[in-house]
Design an enzyme around this catalytic site. Structure first.
Site, PDB file in Angstrom:
ATOM      1  N   TYR A 181      31.374  35.105  47.259  1.00 54.80           N
ATOM      2  CA  TYR A 181      31.238  34.150  46.256  1.00 54.80           C
ATOM      3  C   TYR A 181      29.932  33.115  46.590  1.00 54.80           C
ATOM      4  O   TYR A 181      29.565  33.065  47.783  1.00 54.80           O
ATOM      5  CB  TYR A 181      32.421  32.958  46.125  1.00 54.80           C
ATOM      6  CG  TYR A 181      33.609  33.580  45.750  1.00 54.80           C
ATOM      7  CD1 TYR A 181      33.750  33.687  44.373  1.00 54.80           C
ATOM      8  CD2 TYR A 181      34.694  34.028  46.516  1.00 54.80           C
ATOM      9  CE1 TYR A 181      35.093  34.509  43.896  1.00 54.80           C
ATOM     10  CE2 TYR A 181      35.731  34.610  46.132  1.00 54.80           C
ATOM     11  CZ  TYR A 181      35.997  34.840  44.797  1.00 54.80           C
ATOM     12  OH  TYR A 181      37.316  35.389  44.277  1.00 54.80           O
ATOM     13  N   ARG A 241      38.335  39.340  49.467  1.00 58.40           N
ATOM     14  CA  ARG A 241      37.465  40.041  48.869  1.00 58.40           C
ATOM     15  C   ARG A 241      37.254  41.320  49.901  1.00 58.40           C
ATOM     16  O   ARG A 241      36.215  41.265  50.508  1.00 58.40           O
ATOM     17  CB  ARG A 241      36.161  39.322  48.535  1.00 58.40           C
ATOM     18  CG  ARG A 241      36.540  38.484  47.075  1.00 58.40           C
ATOM     19  CD  ARG A 241      36.302  39.537  45.859  1.00 58.40           C
ATOM     20  NE  ARG A 241      36.728  38.737  44.496  1.00 58.40           N
ATOM     21  CZ  ARG A 241      35.596  38.489  43.761  1.00 58.40           C
ATOM     22  NH1 ARG A 241      34.585  38.506  43.857  1.00 58.40           N
ATOM     23  NH2 ARG A 241      36.139  37.888  42.590  1.00 58.40           N
ATOM     24  N   SER A 257      38.925  39.469  39.613  1.00 59.65           N
ATOM     25  CA  SER A 257      37.974  40.448  39.575  1.00 59.65           C
ATOM     26  C   SER A 257      38.352  40.933  38.228  1.00 59.65           C
ATOM     27  O   SER A 257      37.706  41.378  37.277  1.00 59.65           O
ATOM     28  CB  SER A 257      37.782  41.503  40.545  1.00 59.65           C
ATOM     29  OG  SER A 257      37.103  40.871  41.464  1.00 59.65           O
ATOM     30  N   ASP A 289      43.159  42.417  43.035  1.00 60.55           N
ATOM     31  CA  ASP A 289      42.136  41.271  42.867  1.00 60.55           C
ATOM     32  C   ASP A 289      42.553  40.693  41.616  1.00 60.55           C
ATOM     33  O   ASP A 289      41.561  41.210  40.575  1.00 60.55           O
ATOM     34  CB  ASP A 289      40.950  41.393  43.300  1.00 60.55           C
ATOM     35  CG  ASP A 289      39.948  40.009  43.371  1.00 60.55           C
ATOM     36  OD1 ASP A 289      40.351  39.089  42.685  1.00 60.55           O
ATOM     37  OD2 ASP A 289      38.880  40.527  43.694  1.00 60.55           O
ATOM     38  N   GLN A 293      41.032  45.209  47.042  1.00 59.32           N
ATOM     39  CA  GLN A 293      40.469  45.216  45.691  1.00 59.32           C
ATOM     40  C   GLN A 293      41.179  45.526  44.303  1.00 59.32           C
ATOM     41  O   GLN A 293      41.068  44.922  43.341  1.00 59.32           O
ATOM     42  CB  GLN A 293      39.158  46.370  45.572  1.00 59.32           C
ATOM     43  CG  GLN A 293      38.146  45.927  46.456  1.00 59.32           C
ATOM     44  CD  GLN A 293      36.805  46.987  46.580  1.00 59.32           C
ATOM     45  OE1 GLN A 293      37.158  48.111  46.162  1.00 59.32           O
ATOM     46  NE2 GLN A 293      35.751  46.505  47.003  1.00 59.32           N
TER      47      GLN A 293
END
Length: 377
Positions: free
Chosen positions: A233, A125, A136, A133, A130
Protein backbone atom coordinates in the site's frame (compact mmCIF):
# COMPACT_ATOMS: atom_id res chain seq x y z
CA UNK A 1 -16.54 -38.06 16.55
CA UNK A 2 -16.03 -34.27 16.39
CA UNK A 3 -19.28 -32.36 15.86
CA UNK A 4 -19.47 -30.34 12.65
CA UNK A 5 -19.03 -26.59 12.92
CA UNK A 6 -22.16 -24.59 12.25
CA UNK A 7 -21.57 -21.70 9.87
CA UNK A 8 -24.26 -19.01 9.78
CA UNK A 9 -24.92 -16.37 7.13
CA UNK A 10 -27.17 -13.44 8.01
CA UNK A 11 -28.88 -11.02 5.66
CA UNK A 12 -26.80 -7.85 5.29
CA UNK A 13 -28.55 -4.96 7.00
CA UNK A 14 -26.31 -2.00 6.16
CA UNK A 15 -27.93 0.61 3.94
CA UNK A 16 -27.18 0.00 0.25
CA UNK A 17 -25.48 -3.35 0.86
CA UNK A 18 -26.58 -5.82 -1.82
CA UNK A 19 -23.90 -8.48 -1.42
CA UNK A 20 -24.02 -11.77 0.47
CA UNK A 21 -21.15 -13.67 2.07
CA UNK A 22 -22.01 -17.17 0.81
CA UNK A 23 -23.29 -18.49 -2.51
CA UNK A 24 -24.64 -21.93 -3.41
CA UNK A 25 -21.20 -22.71 -4.82
CA UNK A 26 -19.41 -21.97 -1.54
CA UNK A 27 -22.16 -23.62 0.51
CA UNK A 28 -21.46 -26.91 -1.28
CA UNK A 29 -17.72 -26.54 -0.72
CA UNK A 30 -18.11 -25.72 2.97
CA UNK A 31 -20.41 -28.70 3.43
CA UNK A 32 -17.76 -30.88 1.79
CA UNK A 33 -15.31 -29.77 4.51
CA UNK A 34 -17.70 -31.15 7.12
CA UNK A 35 -19.47 -27.94 8.20
CA UNK A 36 -23.20 -27.35 8.40
CA UNK A 37 -24.67 -24.18 6.85
CA UNK A 38 -27.59 -22.04 7.95
CA UNK A 39 -28.68 -19.08 5.82
CA UNK A 40 -31.15 -16.37 6.83
CA UNK A 41 -34.12 -16.22 4.48
CA UNK A 42 -33.67 -13.51 1.87
CA UNK A 43 -29.92 -13.17 2.45
CA UNK A 44 -29.11 -13.62 -1.23
CA UNK A 45 -32.10 -11.87 -2.79
CA UNK A 46 -30.25 -8.69 -3.78
CA UNK A 47 -27.56 -10.81 -5.43
CA UNK A 48 -30.17 -12.79 -7.39
CA UNK A 49 -29.83 -15.90 -5.19
CA UNK A 50 -33.12 -17.42 -4.06
CA UNK A 51 -33.64 -19.27 -0.79
CA UNK A 52 -34.34 -22.46 -2.76
CA UNK A 53 -30.92 -22.17 -4.42
CA UNK A 54 -29.35 -22.42 -0.97
CA UNK A 55 -31.61 -25.31 0.01
CA UNK A 56 -30.68 -27.24 -3.12
CA UNK A 57 -27.01 -26.66 -2.27
CA UNK A 58 -27.60 -28.26 1.14
CA UNK A 59 -28.04 -25.33 3.52
CA UNK A 60 -30.82 -24.82 6.03
CA UNK A 61 -32.78 -21.60 5.53
CA UNK A 62 -34.62 -19.88 8.35
CA UNK A 63 -35.10 -16.71 10.36
CA UNK A 64 -32.21 -14.85 11.97
CA UNK A 65 -32.74 -16.38 15.40
CA UNK A 66 -32.68 -19.99 14.23
CA UNK A 67 -29.76 -19.36 11.90
CA UNK A 68 -27.57 -17.83 14.62
CA UNK A 69 -28.50 -20.31 17.37
CA UNK A 70 -25.47 -22.44 18.22
CA UNK A 71 -23.37 -20.99 15.39
CA UNK A 72 -19.61 -21.45 15.64
CA UNK A 73 -18.81 -19.09 12.75
CA UNK A 74 -20.79 -16.19 11.29
CA UNK A 75 -19.85 -15.00 7.82
CA UNK A 76 -20.64 -11.48 6.66
CA UNK A 77 -19.84 -8.91 4.03
CA UNK A 78 -20.02 -6.24 6.72
CA UNK A 79 -19.92 -6.88 10.46
CA UNK A 80 -23.36 -7.77 11.88
CA UNK A 81 -24.83 -5.75 14.73
CA UNK A 82 -23.89 -7.37 18.05
CA UNK A 83 -27.55 -7.70 19.02
CA UNK A 84 -28.10 -10.13 16.16
CA UNK A 85 -25.45 -12.52 17.51
CA UNK A 86 -27.14 -13.59 20.74
CA UNK A 87 -27.18 -17.36 20.72
CA UNK A 88 -23.77 -17.88 19.13
CA UNK A 89 -21.44 -20.29 20.86
CA UNK A 90 -18.99 -18.67 23.30
CA UNK A 91 -15.78 -17.80 21.50
CA UNK A 92 -17.50 -18.00 18.12
CA UNK A 93 -15.91 -16.37 15.09
CA UNK A 94 -17.16 -13.39 13.10
CA UNK A 95 -15.51 -13.48 9.67
CA UNK A 96 -16.30 -10.39 7.61
CA UNK A 97 -15.18 -6.96 6.47
CA UNK A 98 -15.36 -5.31 9.89
CA UNK A 99 -14.20 -1.70 9.25
CA UNK A 100 -12.26 -1.69 12.54
CA UNK A 101 -11.46 2.04 12.52
CA UNK A 102 -14.91 3.22 11.46
CA UNK A 103 -16.86 0.75 13.62
CA UNK A 104 -14.78 0.65 16.79
CA UNK A 105 -17.82 0.53 19.11
CA UNK A 106 -19.03 -2.57 17.30
CA UNK A 107 -15.64 -4.24 17.68
CA UNK A 108 -15.66 -3.43 21.41
CA UNK A 109 -19.10 -5.05 21.66
CA UNK A 110 -17.81 -8.21 19.99
CA UNK A 111 -15.02 -8.37 22.57
CA UNK A 112 -17.47 -7.86 25.45
CA UNK A 113 -19.60 -10.69 24.10
CA UNK A 114 -16.60 -13.02 24.11
CA UNK A 115 -16.55 -13.39 20.34
CA UNK A 116 -13.48 -13.64 18.12
CA UNK A 117 -13.66 -10.98 15.41
CA UNK A 118 -11.58 -11.62 12.27
CA UNK A 119 -11.25 -8.60 9.98
CA UNK A 120 -10.81 -9.88 6.44
CA UNK A 121 -9.65 -6.47 5.19
CA UNK A 122 -6.54 -6.91 7.38
CA UNK A 123 -5.52 -9.99 5.39
CA UNK A 124 -1.78 -9.68 4.75
CA UNK A 125 -0.66 -9.12 1.18
CA UNK A 126 1.37 -12.32 0.92
CA UNK A 127 1.32 -14.93 -1.83
CA UNK A 128 -0.54 -17.64 0.05
CA UNK A 129 -3.26 -15.22 1.12
CA UNK A 130 -4.03 -13.74 -2.30
CA UNK A 131 -7.10 -15.92 -2.79
CA UNK A 132 -8.46 -14.73 0.59
CA UNK A 133 -8.02 -11.00 -0.07
CA UNK A 134 -11.43 -9.31 -0.07
CA UNK A 135 -9.94 -5.86 -0.74
CA UNK A 136 -8.39 -7.03 -4.01
CA UNK A 137 -11.43 -8.92 -5.27
CA UNK A 138 -13.82 -6.07 -4.51
CA UNK A 139 -11.46 -3.31 -5.68
CA UNK A 140 -11.08 -5.08 -9.01
CA UNK A 141 -14.83 -4.85 -9.60
CA UNK A 142 -14.95 -1.29 -8.26
CA UNK A 143 -12.34 -0.15 -10.79
CA UNK A 144 -14.37 -1.68 -13.60
CA UNK A 145 -17.67 -0.19 -12.40
CA UNK A 146 -16.14 3.28 -11.95
CA UNK A 147 -15.24 3.46 -15.63
CA UNK A 148 -18.61 2.09 -16.75
CA UNK A 149 -20.52 4.64 -14.66
CA UNK A 150 -18.22 7.46 -15.76
CA UNK A 151 -18.74 6.47 -19.39
CA UNK A 152 -22.50 6.43 -18.88
CA UNK A 153 -22.40 9.91 -17.32
CA UNK A 154 -20.03 11.36 -19.92
CA UNK A 155 -21.99 12.95 -22.76
CA UNK A 156 -19.73 11.67 -25.52
CA UNK A 157 -18.42 8.38 -26.90
CA UNK A 158 -15.27 6.75 -25.52
CA UNK A 159 -13.66 5.33 -28.69
CA UNK A 160 -12.57 7.21 -31.77
CA UNK A 161 -15.19 6.78 -34.48
CA UNK A 162 -14.68 7.54 -38.16
CA UNK A 163 -18.00 8.07 -39.90
CA UNK A 164 -19.27 9.58 -43.15
CA UNK A 165 -20.40 12.58 -41.10
CA UNK A 166 -16.96 13.12 -39.61
CA UNK A 167 -14.57 11.78 -36.98
CA UNK A 168 -15.25 11.57 -33.25
CA UNK A 169 -12.11 11.83 -31.15
CA UNK A 170 -11.37 9.26 -28.44
CA UNK A 171 -12.05 10.30 -24.87
CA UNK A 172 -9.03 10.99 -22.68
CA UNK A 173 -9.11 9.09 -19.39
CA UNK A 174 -6.68 9.69 -16.51
CA UNK A 175 -6.42 7.16 -13.65
CA UNK A 176 -4.89 8.38 -10.40
CA UNK A 177 -3.66 5.56 -8.17
CA UNK A 178 -2.55 2.27 -9.71
CA UNK A 179 -3.52 -0.36 -7.20
CA UNK A 180 -5.94 -3.18 -8.01
CA UNK A 181 -8.83 -0.77 -8.72
CA UNK A 182 -6.66 1.52 -10.80
CA UNK A 183 -5.25 -1.27 -12.93
CA UNK A 184 -8.74 -2.55 -13.68
CA UNK A 185 -9.90 0.99 -14.47
CA UNK A 186 -7.03 1.37 -16.95
CA UNK A 187 -7.85 -1.96 -18.60
CA UNK A 188 -11.57 -1.18 -18.81
CA UNK A 189 -11.08 2.32 -20.21
CA UNK A 190 -8.67 0.89 -22.80
CA UNK A 191 -11.22 -1.77 -23.80
CA UNK A 192 -13.80 0.98 -24.29
CA UNK A 193 -11.41 2.77 -26.64
CA UNK A 194 -10.24 5.73 -24.56
CA UNK A 195 -6.77 7.26 -24.62
CA UNK A 196 -5.61 6.32 -21.13
CA UNK A 197 -2.92 7.78 -18.88
CA UNK A 198 -2.21 7.01 -15.25
CA UNK A 199 -0.11 8.06 -12.29
CA UNK A 200 0.89 6.76 -8.86
CA UNK A 201 3.35 7.75 -6.14
CA UNK A 202 4.99 4.31 -6.37
CA UNK A 203 7.50 4.27 -9.19
CA UNK A 204 7.22 0.49 -9.50
CA UNK A 205 3.75 0.89 -11.04
CA UNK A 206 5.14 2.55 -14.18
CA UNK A 207 5.81 -0.82 -15.81
CA UNK A 208 2.32 -2.01 -14.93
CA UNK A 209 0.80 1.06 -16.58
CA UNK A 210 2.85 0.52 -19.73
CA UNK A 211 1.94 -3.18 -19.82
CA UNK A 212 -1.74 -2.22 -20.10
CA UNK A 213 -1.09 0.15 -22.99
CA UNK A 214 -1.53 3.37 -21.02
CA UNK A 215 0.78 6.37 -20.71
CA UNK A 216 2.53 6.83 -17.34
CA UNK A 217 2.46 10.35 -15.89
CA UNK A 218 5.18 10.58 -13.25
CA UNK A 219 7.15 13.23 -11.41
CA UNK A 220 10.81 12.82 -12.27
CA UNK A 221 13.88 13.51 -10.11
CA UNK A 222 11.91 14.11 -6.91
CA UNK A 223 11.80 11.76 -3.92
CA UNK A 224 8.39 10.13 -3.82
CA UNK A 225 6.66 8.54 -0.87
CA UNK A 226 8.54 8.20 2.36
CA UNK A 227 8.24 4.45 2.04
CA UNK A 228 5.93 1.90 0.48
CA UNK A 229 3.52 0.74 3.15
CA UNK A 230 3.11 -2.77 4.47
CA UNK A 231 1.70 -5.11 1.88
CA UNK A 232 2.35 -2.79 -1.05
CA UNK A 233 0.00 0.00 0.00
CA UNK A 234 1.08 3.59 -0.50
CA UNK A 235 1.93 5.77 2.48
CA UNK A 236 1.86 9.55 2.61
CA UNK A 237 3.97 11.53 0.12
CA UNK A 238 6.84 13.85 1.01
CA UNK A 239 6.03 17.57 0.92
CA UNK A 240 8.39 18.12 -2.02
CA UNK A 241 6.75 15.31 -3.97
CA UNK A 242 3.24 16.61 -3.19
CA UNK A 243 4.15 20.00 -4.63
CA UNK A 244 5.70 18.56 -7.80
CA UNK A 245 2.86 16.06 -8.22
CA UNK A 246 0.28 18.80 -7.83
CA UNK A 247 1.86 20.87 -10.62
CA UNK A 248 2.15 17.88 -12.96
CA UNK A 249 -1.44 16.84 -12.35
CA UNK A 250 -2.72 20.39 -12.80
CA UNK A 251 -1.14 20.58 -16.25
CA UNK A 252 -2.35 17.12 -17.27
CA UNK A 253 -5.83 17.10 -15.78
CA UNK A 254 -6.90 20.19 -17.72
CA UNK A 255 -6.73 18.14 -20.92
CA UNK A 256 -8.70 15.13 -19.63
CA UNK A 257 -12.33 14.13 -20.21
CA UNK A 258 -12.56 11.41 -17.55
CA UNK A 259 -10.61 11.16 -14.29
CA UNK A 260 -10.77 8.12 -11.98
CA UNK A 261 -9.24 8.56 -8.53
CA UNK A 262 -8.48 5.50 -6.40
CA UNK A 263 -5.98 6.54 -3.70
CA UNK A 264 -6.54 5.16 -0.20
CA UNK A 265 -4.33 4.84 2.87
CA UNK A 266 -5.59 2.11 5.25
CA UNK A 267 -6.93 3.56 8.49
CA UNK A 268 -6.52 7.19 7.37
CA UNK A 269 -8.70 9.72 5.51
CA UNK A 270 -8.28 9.53 1.76
CA UNK A 271 -5.51 11.84 0.45
CA UNK A 272 -6.67 14.93 -1.46
CA UNK A 273 -5.58 14.61 -5.10
CA UNK A 274 -7.76 17.10 -6.96
CA UNK A 275 -8.53 20.65 -5.79
CA UNK A 276 -11.39 22.92 -6.75
CA UNK A 277 -8.99 24.95 -8.90
CA UNK A 278 -7.96 21.84 -10.81
CA UNK A 279 -11.61 20.91 -11.36
CA UNK A 280 -12.19 24.41 -12.75
CA UNK A 281 -9.40 23.87 -15.29
CA UNK A 282 -11.21 20.89 -16.84
CA UNK A 283 -13.51 21.14 -19.84
CA UNK A 284 -17.24 21.44 -19.16
CA UNK A 285 -18.88 18.05 -19.55
CA UNK A 286 -15.90 16.19 -18.07
CA UNK A 287 -16.48 13.53 -15.40
CA UNK A 288 -14.56 12.58 -12.27
CA UNK A 289 -15.26 9.30 -10.47
CA UNK A 290 -13.92 9.33 -6.91
CA UNK A 291 -13.50 5.76 -5.66
CA UNK A 292 -12.24 7.09 -2.32
CA UNK A 293 -15.60 8.71 -1.49
CA UNK A 294 -16.25 6.36 1.49
CA UNK A 295 -13.11 7.70 3.22
CA UNK A 296 -13.69 11.38 2.52
CA UNK A 297 -12.75 11.45 -1.15
CA UNK A 298 -9.69 12.29 -3.23
CA UNK A 299 -11.55 15.18 -4.86
CA UNK A 300 -12.55 18.46 -3.26
CA UNK A 301 -16.34 18.56 -3.17
CA UNK A 302 -17.05 14.83 -3.46
CA UNK A 303 -20.27 13.82 -1.72
CA UNK A 304 -20.83 10.08 -1.33
CA UNK A 305 -23.81 8.75 -3.33
CA UNK A 306 -24.45 12.05 -5.05
CA UNK A 307 -23.49 13.48 -8.44
CA UNK A 308 -22.05 16.92 -7.72
CA UNK A 309 -21.52 19.42 -10.54
CA UNK A 310 -18.73 21.98 -10.12
CA UNK A 311 -17.51 24.27 -12.87
CA UNK A 312 -19.43 22.17 -15.40
CA UNK A 313 -17.65 18.98 -14.27
CA UNK A 314 -19.67 16.14 -12.74
CA UNK A 315 -18.12 14.40 -9.72
CA UNK A 316 -19.40 10.92 -8.82
CA UNK A 317 -18.60 9.03 -5.64
CA UNK A 318 -20.36 5.95 -4.30
CA UNK A 319 -20.17 4.79 -0.69
CA UNK A 320 -20.11 1.14 -1.79
CA UNK A 321 -19.16 0.69 -5.44
CA UNK A 322 -18.87 -3.16 -5.40
CA UNK A 323 -22.47 -3.36 -4.18
CA UNK A 324 -23.50 -2.07 -7.63
CA UNK A 325 -22.34 -5.41 -9.05
CA UNK A 326 -23.99 -7.64 -6.43
CA UNK A 327 -23.90 -11.02 -8.17
CA UNK A 328 -20.24 -10.97 -9.17
CA UNK A 329 -19.12 -9.14 -6.02
CA UNK A 330 -20.89 -11.74 -3.87
CA UNK A 331 -19.40 -14.63 -5.83
CA UNK A 332 -15.85 -13.32 -5.37
CA UNK A 333 -16.33 -12.30 -1.74
CA UNK A 334 -17.82 -15.69 -0.87
CA UNK A 335 -14.88 -17.46 -2.53
CA UNK A 336 -12.46 -15.32 -0.52
CA UNK A 337 -14.15 -16.48 2.69
CA UNK A 338 -14.23 -20.11 1.59
CA UNK A 339 -10.57 -20.00 0.57
CA UNK A 340 -9.72 -18.63 4.00
CA UNK A 341 -11.67 -21.23 5.97
CA UNK A 342 -10.61 -24.17 3.81
CA UNK A 343 -6.92 -23.23 4.01
CA UNK A 344 -7.02 -23.67 7.79
CA UNK A 345 -9.60 -26.45 8.09
CA UNK A 346 -8.38 -29.19 10.42
CA UNK A 347 -10.35 -32.42 10.07
CA UNK A 348 -9.33 -33.65 13.50
CA UNK A 349 -10.43 -30.40 15.14
CA UNK A 350 -13.58 -30.30 13.00
CA UNK A 351 -12.96 -26.72 11.97
CA UNK A 352 -10.38 -24.08 11.07
CA UNK A 353 -7.25 -23.59 13.20
CA UNK A 354 -5.37 -20.38 12.41
CA UNK A 355 -1.62 -19.93 12.33
CA UNK A 356 0.07 -16.87 13.81
CA UNK A 357 1.02 -15.17 10.53
CA UNK A 358 -2.51 -14.79 9.23
CA UNK A 359 -4.42 -15.25 12.48
CA UNK A 360 -2.37 -12.57 14.19
CA UNK A 361 -2.87 -10.21 11.27
CA UNK A 362 -6.66 -10.37 11.15
CA UNK A 363 -7.73 -11.19 14.73
CA UNK A 364 -9.21 -8.14 16.46
CA UNK A 365 -10.74 -9.67 19.58
CA UNK A 366 -10.13 -12.78 21.66
CA UNK A 367 -10.87 -13.88 25.21
CA UNK A 368 -13.09 -10.89 25.90
CA UNK A 369 -10.63 -8.18 24.90
CA UNK A 370 -9.16 -6.25 21.98
CA UNK A 371 -5.93 -7.92 20.89
CA UNK A 372 -4.92 -6.29 17.61
CA UNK A 373 -2.00 -3.89 17.96
CA UNK A 374 -3.53 -1.35 15.54
CA UNK A 375 -6.53 -0.96 17.86
CA UNK A 376 -4.57 -0.75 21.10
CA UNK A 377 -3.14 2.39 22.70
Amino acid sequence: MVASRKIAVLKERASGETRVSATPETVKKLLALGASLAIESGAGASASIADDDYRVAGAEVGDAGSVIAGADIVLGVQGPEPGLLAGMKPGGWIVAGLDPFGQRARIDAYAQAGLEALAMEFMPRITRAQSMDILSSQSNLAGYKAVILAADTYGRAFPMMMTAAGTISAAKCFVMGVGVAGLQAIATARRLGAQVSATDVRSATKEQILSLGAKPIFVENVAGIEGEGAGGYATEMSEEYQKAQGQLVSNHIAKQDIVITTALIPGRPAPRLISDAQIASMKPGSVIFDLAAPQGGNVEGTVADEVVEKHGVRIIGLSNTPAHLPADASALFARNLYNFLSAFWDKEAGGPVLDEEIGGAIRLTQGGRIVHERLLG
